[in-house]
Design a protein around this motif. Structure first.
Motif, PDB file in Angstrom:
ATOM      1  N   ILE A 117      62.984   6.719  39.609  1.00  0.00           N
ATOM      2  CA  ILE A 117      64.050   7.722  39.592  1.00  0.00           C
ATOM      3  C   ILE A 117      65.432   7.109  39.369  1.00  0.00           C
ATOM      4  CG2 ILE A 117      65.125   9.595  40.908  1.00  0.00           C
ATOM      5  CD1 ILE A 117      62.211  10.120  40.084  1.00  0.00           C
ATOM      6  N   THR A 132      68.827   8.580  37.424  1.00  0.00           N
ATOM      7  CA  THR A 132      69.898   9.232  38.179  1.00  0.00           C
ATOM      8  C   THR A 132      71.013   8.289  38.601  1.00  0.00           C
ATOM      9  OG1 THR A 132      68.821   8.858  40.310  1.00  0.00           O
ATOM     10  CG2 THR A 132      68.275  10.897  39.141  1.00  0.00           C
ATOM     11  N   TYR A 169      65.919  12.605  46.837  1.00  0.00           N
ATOM     12  CA  TYR A 169      64.562  12.187  46.491  1.00  0.00           C
ATOM     13  C   TYR A 169      63.723  11.993  47.744  1.00  0.00           C
ATOM     14  CZ  TYR A 169      60.635   9.483  44.821  1.00  0.00           C
ATOM     15  OH  TYR A 169      59.372   9.040  44.558  1.00  0.00           O
TER      16      TYR A 169
END
Length: 135
Positions: free
Chosen positions: A111, A115, A125
């Protein structure tokens, strides 16, 4: 008197030993350590071998020598101290370090490149991750 293990016991012990020595940290962490250590790669490798391989091997040997139980292993320090030590070890291995690490490793690998590596994306998350895992 010899005790013979069943095939099921041997299979379970084999998988547990494999999980003890090979985890996500032992697969993801070494390349990062090698990259960041630069010219000190052999010193980093030695440290990794001592902590990620040596300590688990010593633990397996110590448990085998005393008969395989935390009670027998901690007998020399007393019942209360042994219980406290076991509690601290189990908490450290599980809820205090390993469980949060499952979210941070998957965030960093999958991720964060999308991001950015910030506290807010990690918090969002983690909330979604643990909601799905627990639910």
């Amino acid at each position: 008197m010899a005790h013979h293990l069943s095939f099921k016991d041997i299979l379970a012990l084999g998988f547990m030993t494999f999980a003890l020595f090979v985890g996500a940290g032992n697969i993801i962490f070494p390349p990062i350590v090698g990259l960041q250590s630069g010219e000190n790669v052999w010193l980093a490798a030695l440290g990794f071998l001592i902590t990620a391989v040596g300590l688990p091997v010593i633990t397996v040997v110590a448990l085998a020598k005393v008969g395989g139980g935390i009670d027998a292993l901690s007998m020399p320090i007393g019942r209360r101290a042994g219980l406290l030590l076991a509690t601290i070890c189990y908490l450290a291995v599980g809820p205090l370090f390993a469980t949060p690490r499952t979210a941070t490793v998957s965030f960093e690998v999958g991720i964060a490149p999308l991001t950015g590596d910030g506290a807010i994306p990690l918090l969002i998350y983690s909330l979604v991750y643990f909601s799905l895992v627990i639910g």
